[in-house]
Design a protein around this motif. Structure first.
Motif, PDB file in Angstrom:
ATOM      1  N   GLY A  82       0.810  -1.205   0.000  1.00  0.00           N
ATOM      2  CA  GLY A  82       0.000   0.000   0.000  1.00  0.00           C
ATOM      3  C   GLY A  82       0.842   1.254   0.000  1.00  0.00           C
ATOM      4  O   GLY A  82       2.042   1.249   0.286  1.00  0.00           O
ATOM      5  N   ALA A  83       0.203   2.362  -0.343  1.00  0.00           N
ATOM      6  CA  ALA A  83       0.896   3.645  -0.427  1.00  0.00           C
ATOM      7  C   ALA A  83      -0.087   4.763  -0.143  1.00  0.00           C
ATOM      8  O   ALA A  83      -1.301   4.611  -0.305  1.00  0.00           O
ATOM      9  CB  ALA A  83       1.520   3.826  -1.818  1.00  0.00           C
ATOM     10  N   GLY A  84       0.449   5.898   0.277  1.00  0.00           N
ATOM     11  CA  GLY A  84      -0.349   7.100   0.441  1.00  0.00           C
ATOM     12  C   GLY A  84       0.030   8.097  -0.627  1.00  0.00           C
ATOM     13  O   GLY A  84       1.219   8.313  -0.905  1.00  0.00           O
ATOM     14  N   ALA A  85      -0.963   8.694  -1.260  1.00  0.00           N
ATOM     15  CA  ALA A  85      -0.735   9.748  -2.259  1.00  0.00           C
ATOM     16  C   ALA A  85      -1.184  11.058  -1.641  1.00  0.00           C
ATOM     17  O   ALA A  85      -2.370  11.253  -1.365  1.00  0.00           O
ATOM     18  CB  ALA A  85      -1.507   9.456  -3.540  1.00  0.00           C
ATOM     19  N   LEU A  86      -0.238  11.934  -1.403  1.00  0.00           N
ATOM     20  CA  LEU A  86      -0.495  13.203  -0.720  1.00  0.00           C
ATOM     21  C   LEU A  86      -0.402  14.347  -1.717  1.00  0.00           C
ATOM     22  O   LEU A  86       0.599  14.470  -2.424  1.00  0.00           O
ATOM     23  CB  LEU A  86       0.528  13.402   0.399  1.00  0.00           C
ATOM     24  CG  LEU A  86       0.550  14.763   1.097  1.00  0.00           C
ATOM     25  CD1 LEU A  86      -0.719  14.955   1.927  1.00  0.00           C
ATOM     26  CD2 LEU A  86       1.791  14.885   1.988  1.00  0.00           C
ATOM     27  N   ASN A  87      -1.431  15.183  -1.763  1.00  0.00           N
ATOM     28  CA  ASN A  87      -1.386  16.381  -2.587  1.00  0.00           C
ATOM     29  C   ASN A  87      -1.355  17.603  -1.680  1.00  0.00           C
ATOM     30  O   ASN A  87      -2.220  17.772  -0.817  1.00  0.00           O
ATOM     31  CB  ASN A  87      -2.603  16.466  -3.512  1.00  0.00           C
ATOM     32  CG  ASN A  87      -2.533  17.699  -4.407  1.00  0.00           C
ATOM     33  OD1 ASN A  87      -1.658  17.804  -5.258  1.00  0.00           O
ATOM     34  ND2 ASN A  87      -3.437  18.638  -4.211  1.00  0.00           N
ATOM     35  N   LEU A  88      -0.339  18.438  -1.879  1.00  0.00           N
ATOM     36  CA  LEU A  88      -0.169  19.640  -1.072  1.00  0.00           C
ATOM     37  C   LEU A  88      -0.451  20.872  -1.921  1.00  0.00           C
ATOM     38  O   LEU A  88       0.459  21.519  -2.439  1.00  0.00           O
ATOM     39  CB  LEU A  88       1.259  19.695  -0.515  1.00  0.00           C
ATOM     40  CG  LEU A  88       1.640  18.578   0.466  1.00  0.00           C
ATOM     41  CD1 LEU A  88       3.117  18.646   0.807  1.00  0.00           C
ATOM     42  CD2 LEU A  88       0.793  18.656   1.734  1.00  0.00           C
TER      43      LEU A  88
ATOM     44  N   GLU B  44      -1.765  12.108  10.130  1.00  0.00           N
ATOM     45  CA  GLU B  44      -2.661  11.283   9.313  1.00  0.00           C
ATOM     46  C   GLU B  44      -1.904  10.170   8.598  1.00  0.00           C
ATOM     47  O   GLU B  44      -2.429   9.062   8.429  1.00  0.00           O
ATOM     48  CB  GLU B  44      -3.390  12.168   8.299  1.00  0.00           C
ATOM     49  CG  GLU B  44      -4.281  13.220   8.930  1.00  0.00           C
ATOM     50  CD  GLU B  44      -5.376  12.631   9.797  1.00  0.00           C
ATOM     51  OE1 GLU B  44      -5.895  11.549   9.472  1.00  0.00           O
ATOM     52  OE2 GLU B  44      -5.724  13.261  10.817  1.00  0.00           O
ATOM     53  N   VAL B  45      -0.666  10.434   8.183  1.00  0.00           N
ATOM     54  CA  VAL B  45       0.121   9.396   7.523  1.00  0.00           C
ATOM     55  C   VAL B  45       0.440   8.271   8.504  1.00  0.00           C
ATOM     56  O   VAL B  45       0.347   7.083   8.169  1.00  0.00           O
ATOM     57  CB  VAL B  45       1.413   9.993   6.929  1.00  0.00           C
ATOM     58  CG1 VAL B  45       2.308   8.884   6.365  1.00  0.00           C
ATOM     59  CG2 VAL B  45       1.081  10.996   5.834  1.00  0.00           C
ATOM     60  N   ARG B  46       0.803   8.632   9.722  1.00  0.00           N
ATOM     61  CA  ARG B  46       1.061   7.595  10.726  1.00  0.00           C
ATOM     62  C   ARG B  46      -0.195   6.770  10.995  1.00  0.00           C
ATOM     63  O   ARG B  46      -0.134   5.538  11.128  1.00  0.00           O
ATOM     64  CB  ARG B  46       1.564   8.233  12.016  1.00  0.00           C
ATOM     65  CG  ARG B  46       3.017   8.711  11.955  1.00  0.00           C
ATOM     66  CD  ARG B  46       3.539   9.065  13.335  1.00  0.00           C
ATOM     67  NE  ARG B  46       2.887  10.252  13.873  1.00  0.00           N
ATOM     68  CZ  ARG B  46       3.344  11.496  13.738  1.00  0.00           C
ATOM     69  NH1 ARG B  46       4.478  11.712  13.081  1.00  0.00           N
ATOM     70  NH2 ARG B  46       2.698  12.515  14.262  1.00  0.00           N
ATOM     71  N   ALA B  47      -1.336   7.442  11.063  1.00  0.00           N
ATOM     72  CA  ALA B  47      -2.586   6.728  11.314  1.00  0.00           C
ATOM     73  C   ALA B  47      -2.923   5.768  10.170  1.00  0.00           C
ATOM     74  O   ALA B  47      -3.506   4.704  10.392  1.00  0.00           O
ATOM     75  CB  ALA B  47      -3.730   7.723  11.512  1.00  0.00           C
TER      76      ALA B  47
ATOM     77  N   GLY C 138      -0.749   4.144   8.356  1.00  0.00           N
ATOM     78  CA  GLY C 138       0.147   3.003   8.423  1.00  0.00           C
ATOM     79  C   GLY C 138       0.782   2.625   7.101  1.00  0.00           C
ATOM     80  O   GLY C 138       1.072   1.442   6.862  1.00  0.00           O
ATOM     81  N   VAL C 139       1.021   3.605   6.226  1.00  0.00           N
ATOM     82  CA  VAL C 139       1.655   3.308   4.941  1.00  0.00           C
ATOM     83  C   VAL C 139       3.167   3.473   5.059  1.00  0.00           C
ATOM     84  O   VAL C 139       3.670   4.266   5.860  1.00  0.00           O
ATOM     85  CB  VAL C 139       1.115   4.222   3.815  1.00  0.00           C
ATOM     86  CG1 VAL C 139      -0.353   3.948   3.588  1.00  0.00           C
ATOM     87  CG2 VAL C 139       1.347   5.696   4.141  1.00  0.00           C
ATOM     88  N   GLY C 140       3.893   2.723   4.235  1.00  0.00           N
ATOM     89  CA  GLY C 140       5.344   2.820   4.237  1.00  0.00           C
ATOM     90  C   GLY C 140       5.885   3.715   3.158  1.00  0.00           C
ATOM     91  O   GLY C 140       7.079   4.042   3.147  1.00  0.00           O
ATOM     92  N   THR C 141       5.008   4.133   2.232  1.00  0.00           N
ATOM     93  CA  THR C 141       5.421   4.986   1.118  1.00  0.00           C
ATOM     94  C   THR C 141       4.453   6.146   0.995  1.00  0.00           C
ATOM     95  O   THR C 141       3.237   5.947   1.032  1.00  0.00           O
ATOM     96  CB  THR C 141       5.449   4.204  -0.203  1.00  0.00           C
ATOM     97  OG1 THR C 141       6.425   3.160  -0.106  1.00  0.00           O
ATOM     98  CG2 THR C 141       5.808   5.100  -1.372  1.00  0.00           C
ATOM     99  N   LEU C 142       4.980   7.339   0.853  1.00  0.00           N
ATOM    100  CA  LEU C 142       4.160   8.535   0.672  1.00  0.00           C
ATOM    101  C   LEU C 142       4.602   9.224  -0.608  1.00  0.00           C
ATOM    102  O   LEU C 142       5.757   9.651  -0.736  1.00  0.00           O
ATOM    103  CB  LEU C 142       4.320   9.478   1.865  1.00  0.00           C
ATOM    104  CG  LEU C 142       3.375  10.681   1.905  1.00  0.00           C
ATOM    105  CD1 LEU C 142       1.927  10.225   2.067  1.00  0.00           C
ATOM    106  CD2 LEU C 142       3.761  11.634   3.035  1.00  0.00           C
ATOM    107  N   VAL C 143       3.680   9.320  -1.558  1.00  0.00           N
ATOM    108  CA  VAL C 143       3.953   9.912  -2.871  1.00  0.00           C
ATOM    109  C   VAL C 143       3.340  11.311  -2.876  1.00  0.00           C
ATOM    110  O   VAL C 143       2.125  11.459  -2.762  1.00  0.00           O
ATOM    111  CB  VAL C 143       3.345   9.041  -3.993  1.00  0.00           C
ATOM    112  CG1 VAL C 143       3.657   9.635  -5.355  1.00  0.00           C
ATOM    113  CG2 VAL C 143       3.871   7.611  -3.893  1.00  0.00           C
TER     114      VAL C 143
END
Length: 386
Positions: free
Chosen positions: A160-166, A281-284, A286-291
Motif C-alpha cells: 500500500g501507499a499514500g498519495a499526498l497532494n499539497l 494522518e500518515v502515521r494513522a 500506516g503506509v510505508g510509502t508517501l507519494v
C-alpha cells in the motif's frame, strides 16, 4: 483519445493544463503526457478573485463577471495548449472553486466558475465541466477527485501507499490493492499563502522554496491553538476549503493565542501546522510509502519536516511514479474526461464517501456534432503514465 485536462486549484494562482494521449491496452490504460503548462492569472483578476472569496461577501454581478473572465482565461490557456500540442478530442475544465458547502461531515454543494462555453467557442472542442457535483448528489464530498488516478497508479504497489497532494488544501489517498479511501486533511499552503499575500512578503504570493519559514521560529503557543481545530477530529470522509482556512482564521488564532509574532515566525508556525497535521494522518494510515504532489512538495521546509516526522516512511515526489508533481491534478482531470467519454465512473466510493461510483461532468458541444467513442464495458485496472 487525446484529452486536455485543466484546473485552477485552491491556491487560485493560475491554470494548470495537461494534454494526454490515452490508449487502453488490455486492462491497462496507457497515458502519454504530450504537453503541460501553467498560466498565471492576470494580477487584477487574481486580486478580484481573492477579494470575492469567503468569508467576504460577493454580489451576483461580481460572480457573473468572474465567471466570464475566468472562462476566457481558461479558453486562452486551452488555445495555447492546442497550438503547442495539437487538437484535443475533449477538453476537461475543472474551473475555479469559489465555494465548497460543507456542514460537519456532509458536503451539500460546490461551485466552480469559469464558463466552459468560452473554451468550446475558442477551441472548437467539446468541454466537460462541473465534474464534482454529481458525486455530491450521490452523498459524496466531490473531493478529492484525484483519488481515481491514485488508485489506478498505485494499486499494484506492494504494502500500500499514500498519495499526498499539497495544494491550498492537503488531501491524501490511501491505496491498498483494489481498496482505497481519501479525504481532505486540512490546510497545506492556504494559510501560508494568505499571510504571504496579505503582508506582501513575496510578489508571487507564496513562500518560494520555504525561505520565509526557514528564517523564522515556530511559536508553540500559536501552534497549540491552531492544532485545536475541530476539523482535524472529524472522521473521514470529509472535505474542506478556504471557506474555513483563510486569513481571518489566522488572525483569530493569533488573538486566541494572545501572541504577537513577526512575519517569518508566523509563516514558520503555519508551515509546521501543515507538517504536524499531515504526519499525524500518515502515521494513522500506516503506509510505508508517501507519494507527494502539488506546490507544497517544492517547499523543502515541508518535505524535510515530513521526512523527519515520518522516519519509517519513504517520502518521494510523484515524479518518481510517472506523474509530474506540478501537473498531477491536470492529468487527473484529463483521466476523468477519458472515463466519462467512455461511459465509465470517474470516482471511487471510498475516495469521496459517495453511495456509489458515478460518471462525472456536464458536456458543452464544440464546433461540430458531439461524437463520443464507443463505451468501454470494464474499467481499466491500472494506469501507466509516460
Amino acid at each position: 483519445m487525446r484529452v486536455l485536462g485543466m484546473i485552477s486549484g485552491t491556491s487560485h494562482d493560475g491554470i494548470d493544463v495537461a494534454m494526454v494521449d490515452f490508449e487502453l491496452v488490455g486492462s491497462v490504460l496507457e497515458g502519454r503526457v504530450r504537453h503541460t503548462a501553467s498560466t498565471p492569472y492576470p494580477g487584477e483578476l487574481r486580486s478580484r478573485l481573492i477579494a470575492a472569496l469567503p468569508p467576504a461577501p460577493a454580489t451576483l454581478a461580481e460572480v457573473c463577471e468572474l465567471d466570464t473572465l475566468i472562462g476566457q482565461s481558461f479558453a486562452a490557456a486551452a488555445a495555447s495548449a492546442i497550438e503547442a500540442a495539437g487538437p484535443a478530442d475533449l477538453v476537461v475544465s475543472h474551473g475555479q472553486t469559489v465555494y465548497h458547502w460543507v456542514e460537519g461531515t456532509h458536503a451539500l454543494g460546490t461551485l466552480q466558475i469559469g464558463q466552459p462555453a468560452w473554451i468550446a467557442e475558442r477551441t472548437g472542442a467539446p468541454v466537460l465541466s462541473d465534474v464534482r457535483i454529481r458525486d455530491i448528489t450521490a452523498g459524496g464530498h466531490g473531493a478529492p477527485l484525484v483519488s481515481v488516478l491514485d488508485g489506478l497508479l498505485l494499486g499494484a504497489y506492494e504494502g500500500g501507499a499514500g498519495a499526498l497532494n499539497l495544494g491550498g488544501i492537503a488531501n491524501m489517498t490511501v491505496v491498498r490493492g483494489d481498496a482505497l479511501y481519501a479525504y481532505d486533511l486540512g490546510p497545506a499552503n492556504a494559510l501560508i499563502d494568505a499571510v504571504v499575500t496579505s503582508r506582501g512578503l513575496h510578489p508571487r504570493g507564496f513562500d518560494e522554496d520555504g525561505r520565509i519559514a526557514a528564517s523564522g521560529r515556530v511559536d508553540e503557543r500559536l501552534l497549540e491553538v491552531l492544532l485545536d481545530e475541530p476539523y482535524y477530529r472529524l472522521p473521514a470522509p470529509k472535505s474542506t476549503g478556504k471557506e474555513l482556512f483563510h486569513l481571518a482564521y489566522v488572525e483569530s488564532a493569533l488573538a486566541r493565542a494572545g501572541v504577537t509574532i513577526g512575519d517569518a515566525d508566523l509563516v514558520a508556525t503555519l508551515t509546521e501546522l501543515t507538517v504536524r497535521t499531515v504526519a499525524h494522518e500518515v502515521r494513522a494510515a500506516g503506509v510505508g510509502t508517501l507519494v507527494v504532489s502539488g506546490g507544497g512538495c517544492r517547499n523543502p521546509v515541508v518535505m524535510d519536516g515530513l521526512r523527519a516526522a515520518l522516519p519509517g516512511v519513504s517520502v518521494a515526489p510523484s515524479d518518481d511514479f510517472g506523474a509530474p508533481a506540478d501537473d498531477k491534478e491536470a492529468i487527473a482531470f484529463a483521466l476523468i474526461g477519458w472515463l466519462t467519454a467512455h461511459g465509465l465512473p470517474g470516482t471511487v466510493p471510498g475516495g469521496t464517501g459517495a453511495a456509489g461510483a458515478r460518471i462525472l461532468g456536464t458536456l458543452t458541444p464544440g464546433a461540430g456534432p458531439l461524437v463520443l467513442p464507443a463505451p468501454v464495458t470494464a474499467p481499466p485496472r491500472a494506469l501507466r503514465l509516460a
